[in-house]
Structure formats: structure tokens, C-alpha cells
Design a protein around this motif. Sequence first.
Motif, PDB file in Angstrom:
ATOM      1  N   VAL A   7       8.796  -0.839 -15.818  1.00  0.00           N
ATOM      2  CA  VAL A   7       9.128  -0.070 -17.026  1.00  0.00           C
ATOM      3  C   VAL A   7      10.615  -0.186 -17.373  1.00  0.00           C
ATOM      4  N   ASP A   8      11.471  -0.210 -16.353  1.00  0.00           N
ATOM      5  CA  ASP A   8      12.897  -0.430 -16.596  1.00  0.00           C
ATOM      6  C   ASP A   8      13.563  -0.773 -15.268  1.00  0.00           C
ATOM      7  N   ASP A   9      14.844  -1.148 -15.333  1.00  0.00           N
ATOM      8  CA  ASP A   9      15.559  -1.617 -14.138  1.00  0.00           C
ATOM      9  C   ASP A   9      15.915  -0.503 -13.160  1.00  0.00           C
ATOM     10  N   LEU A  10      15.659   0.754 -13.541  1.00  0.00           N
ATOM     11  CA  LEU A  10      16.032   1.878 -12.685  1.00  0.00           C
ATOM     12  C   LEU A  10      14.834   2.531 -12.002  1.00  0.00           C
ATOM     13  N   THR A  11      13.644   2.018 -12.271  1.00  0.00           N
ATOM     14  CA  THR A  11      12.427   2.657 -11.765  1.00  0.00           C
ATOM     15  C   THR A  11      11.696   1.744 -10.781  1.00  0.00           C
ATOM     16  N   PRO A  12      11.608   2.131  -9.510  1.00  0.00           N
ATOM     17  CA  PRO A  12      10.872   1.309  -8.538  1.00  0.00           C
ATOM     18  C   PRO A  12       9.372   1.313  -8.839  1.00  0.00           C
ATOM     19  N   GLU A  13       8.714   0.234  -8.416  1.00  0.00           N
ATOM     20  CA  GLU A  13       7.272   0.139  -8.579  1.00  0.00           C
ATOM     21  C   GLU A  13       6.594   0.474  -7.255  1.00  0.00           C
ATOM     22  N   LEU A  14       5.574   1.300  -7.338  1.00  0.00           N
ATOM     23  CA  LEU A  14       4.905   1.847  -6.164  1.00  0.00           C
ATOM     24  C   LEU A  14       3.569   1.155  -5.920  1.00  0.00           C
ATOM     25  N   GLY A  15       3.200   1.050  -4.643  1.00  0.00           N
ATOM     26  CA  GLY A  15       1.882   0.566  -4.261  1.00  0.00           C
ATOM     27  C   GLY A  15       1.342   1.402  -3.117  1.00  0.00           C
ATOM     28  N   ILE A  16       0.013   1.470  -3.010  1.00  0.00           N
ATOM     29  CA  ILE A  16      -0.600   2.265  -1.945  1.00  0.00           C
ATOM     30  C   ILE A  16      -1.948   1.659  -1.590  1.00  0.00           C
ATOM     31  N   ALA A  17      -2.323   1.756  -0.326  1.00  0.00           N
ATOM     32  CA  ALA A  17      -3.642   1.309   0.120  1.00  0.00           C
ATOM     33  C   ALA A  17      -4.021   2.083   1.378  1.00  0.00           C
ATOM     34  N   LEU A  18      -5.320   2.304   1.529  1.00  0.00           N
ATOM     35  CA  LEU A  18      -5.865   2.972   2.706  1.00  0.00           C
ATOM     36  C   LEU A  18      -6.934   2.097   3.333  1.00  0.00           C
ATOM     37  N   THR A  19      -7.163   2.310   4.619  1.00  0.00           N
ATOM     38  CA  THR A  19      -8.316   1.687   5.242  1.00  0.00           C
ATOM     39  C   THR A  19      -9.573   2.345   4.664  1.00  0.00           C
ATOM     40  N   LYS A  20     -10.672   1.654   4.709  1.00  0.00           N
ATOM     41  CA  LYS A  20     -11.917   2.200   4.140  1.00  0.00           C
ATOM     42  C   LYS A  20     -12.303   3.505   4.821  1.00  0.00           C
ATOM     43  N   GLU A  21     -12.047   3.616   6.121  1.00  0.00           N
ATOM     44  CA  GLU A  21     -12.431   4.815   6.870  1.00  0.00           C
ATOM     45  C   GLU A  21     -11.599   6.035   6.489  1.00  0.00           C
ATOM     46  N   ALA A  22     -10.417   5.817   5.928  1.00  0.00           N
ATOM     47  CA  ALA A  22      -9.510   6.928   5.629  1.00  0.00           C
ATOM     48  C   ALA A  22      -9.664   7.460   4.216  1.00  0.00           C
ATOM     49  N   ARG A  23     -10.469   6.817   3.395  1.00  0.00           N
ATOM     50  CA  ARG A  23     -10.571   7.211   1.995  1.00  0.00           C
ATOM     51  C   ARG A  23     -11.369   8.506   1.828  1.00  0.00           C
ATOM     52  N   GLY A  24     -10.973   9.273   0.817  1.00  0.00           N
ATOM     53  CA  GLY A  24     -11.670  10.511   0.514  1.00  0.00           C
ATOM     54  C   GLY A  24     -11.359  11.661   1.439  1.00  0.00           C
ATOM     55  N   LYS A  25     -10.271  11.565   2.209  1.00  0.00           N
ATOM     56  CA  LYS A  25      -9.932  12.599   3.186  1.00  0.00           C
ATOM     57  C   LYS A  25      -8.558  13.215   2.942  1.00  0.00           C
ATOM     58  N   GLY A  26      -7.958  12.927   1.790  1.00  0.00           N
ATOM     59  CA  GLY A  26      -6.663  13.518   1.461  1.00  0.00           C
ATOM     60  C   GLY A  26      -5.470  12.726   1.954  1.00  0.00           C
ATOM     61  N   VAL A  27      -5.714  11.608   2.639  1.00  0.00           N
ATOM     62  CA  VAL A  27      -4.607  10.823   3.188  1.00  0.00           C
ATOM     63  C   VAL A  27      -3.783  10.195   2.068  1.00  0.00           C
ATOM     64  N   GLY A  28      -4.461   9.670   1.043  1.00  0.00           N
ATOM     65  CA  GLY A  28      -3.746   9.045  -0.071  1.00  0.00           C
ATOM     66  C   GLY A  28      -2.841  10.021  -0.792  1.00  0.00           C
ATOM     67  N   ARG A  29      -3.345  11.218  -1.053  1.00  0.00           N
ATOM     68  CA  ARG A  29      -2.515  12.235  -1.717  1.00  0.00           C
ATOM     69  C   ARG A  29      -1.295  12.583  -0.866  1.00  0.00           C
ATOM     70  N   ALA A  30      -1.515  12.762   0.425  1.00  0.00           N
ATOM     71  CA  ALA A  30      -0.406  13.122   1.315  1.00  0.00           C
ATOM     72  C   ALA A  30       0.661  12.028   1.313  1.00  0.00           C
ATOM     73  N   LEU A  31       0.236  10.764   1.354  1.00  0.00           N
ATOM     74  CA  LEU A  31       1.191   9.660   1.306  1.00  0.00           C
ATOM     75  C   LEU A  31       1.958   9.658  -0.012  1.00  0.00           C
ATOM     76  N   MET A  32       1.250   9.881  -1.112  1.00  0.00           N
ATOM     77  CA  MET A  32       1.905   9.890  -2.422  1.00  0.00           C
ATOM     78  C   MET A  32       2.938  11.008  -2.523  1.00  0.00           C
ATOM     79  N   VAL A  33       2.583  12.181  -2.051  1.00  0.00           N
ATOM     80  CA  VAL A  33       3.520  13.313  -2.105  1.00  0.00           C
ATOM     81  C   VAL A  33       4.784  12.986  -1.313  1.00  0.00           C
ATOM     82  N   GLN A  34       4.630  12.392  -0.138  1.00  0.00           N
ATOM     83  CA  GLN A  34       5.792  12.099   0.696  1.00  0.00           C
ATOM     84  C   GLN A  34       6.660  10.990   0.107  1.00  0.00           C
ATOM     85  N   ILE A  35       6.038   9.970  -0.479  1.00  0.00           N
ATOM     86  CA  ILE A  35       6.853   8.884  -1.048  1.00  0.00           C
ATOM     87  C   ILE A  35       7.579   9.362  -2.300  1.00  0.00           C
TER      88      ILE A  35
END
Length: 281
Positions: A85-113
Motif C-alpha cells: 500500500v505504501d513504503d511505510l507499511t509492512p506486509e503481513l503473512g500468516i499460516a497454521l498447521t492443519k491441526e491448529a486451525r479453528g482453535k484461536g491460534v491464528g487470532r492470538a498470533l495476529m494480536v501479538q504481531i
Amino acid sequence: MYTIRKLHSSEHDYLKEMLYESMFIEESKKPSLEELLNSRDLLKYHVDWGKPGDRALVAVSVEGERLGAVWYRLLQGEKAGYGYVDDLTPELGIALTKEARGKGVGRALMVQIMKQARDDQFKALSLSVDPENEAAVELYMSLGFAQVGMEGTSLTMVVQLEEGERIQQFRELEESHLQPDVRKSPEKLNLILADAFLEFGSSGKAFGKKKCLEEGVSQDIMVMHHFKCNLVTDDVVLTTYHIHNRTKDQWTLRSSVWKQIEGRWQLYFHQGTFRDETKNK
């Protein structure tokens, strides 16, 4: 249970595995990891990882198993990424193992990053997501990301980190009064509900603070979905969301008004109504 820690310098290969996993491509059409990540468009996301500004976090189970990762990198000029979007905004990526999906892990990672990005003095984060990845889009929107454009067939989304922090604050406030241990405790409810609190329940009945404290409130297991938060004034916030009552297997639409009273946020008004189940959930 799991913890979130920084990516170790020795875990570059794991970061590449997660980057590969984050590519939303039909399995039968997905190239090999080496072929995909060594392509010109994706090398910039991982080559020479560890430069100033590179950040990555990993979720790890109590058994030591890595459950997923989230990361961001500031890509500029000719190295601008899909979510640029611009030179001052980092681009984010995220991935989980299949076993970890749907358990709140993704949200927790997003909040911390997002907290890490604020600590690093960034004002915003961006990302690119396939609109058919509906679970991811819902997660991002619930954290304050909004669509700002399209790149090919993917959405470009951005969160202003100050706004994202406020949304997380009120999500946690809402979730606090949905917890059974809070709902069965007059002392804990007393701290959350304003003295003038009023609820219009899905039953059609009205409840004030006194009635809630004396007669108690439902202790069913409830899970929040589609959370949104809107600042009305500096000391009034409106939240809306859907609730899945797992005990009764019922869905309701909810709204709350939070007011800052005597220096803290208190629940001033709440309303629930049954959701139209003739529509898709």
C-alpha cells in the motif's frame, strides 16, 4: 495450550514452510515448495530473512510442536509485494498447521504481531488474501482490517494499528462477560455492568443491573463471531456481533453500548435477538 515466541534465527526453513502453506492455491495445482518460493515474485518474501524490520512469531504447543507462524516485512520499490500500500507499511503473512486451525491460534498470533508492529513504531499493516478464503477474511475484518484494493484476484487489506488495538480491547471486554465464571459471579458482573445498565434479551424481557446480579444470568457456553466495533464518541462505543450458544445450538445477533464512566469502560446497554436461520450462517 500454547505459547507465542519469536522465530529463532535457525528456523528460516520453517518460515519458508509457513510461507508456502499461506499460499491459497488448490492442492492439485500447487507447485512444490522449492519451485514456488524460488519464483521471482516470492523470493522477496523470505530471502535474507533477518534484516532490520523483519519480524516473525511462532506458536508452540506445550509439547514443543510448532503450530504456525505470523510475520511481516517492509517491501518497497521494485520489491513491493502483493499487499503493498505504501513504503511505510509492512506486509503481513500468516499460516497454521492443519491441526491448529479453528482453535484461536491464528487470532492470538495476529494480536501479538500487531502489538509488535506498534512497538516497532509502525502505524499500519497490510496483507493480501484470496476472497474465497472466507475464514481468513472474517478473522482479518474482526481485527480491524479493511479492504483498500485488489491485486489480481486477491483483496488488499489494511489495519490502522491504533484502531486495531481498540477493537481488540472491546472484543476482550465483550468476551469477558460471556465467560461462565464471570456470569455466575455477582462481584465480577458488578465491575462490568454500569449502574444504569439495561438489556433487552432475545426472550423479549428487559433486565437491569439489579436483576442480573440478584437472579443471575445464563451460564450457557457462547462463542462470538463477526465482531465489529464503532467509536460513537470519545467515551461511547457500539459493538455488534453474532453469538453461537453451543449449549442450546442457537444463534443470536447482539449489540452493546459501552460508556466510559469514572475512568473505566462499563457495559451500559445490551440487546439480543434470534438470528434468521433461513439465511446462510
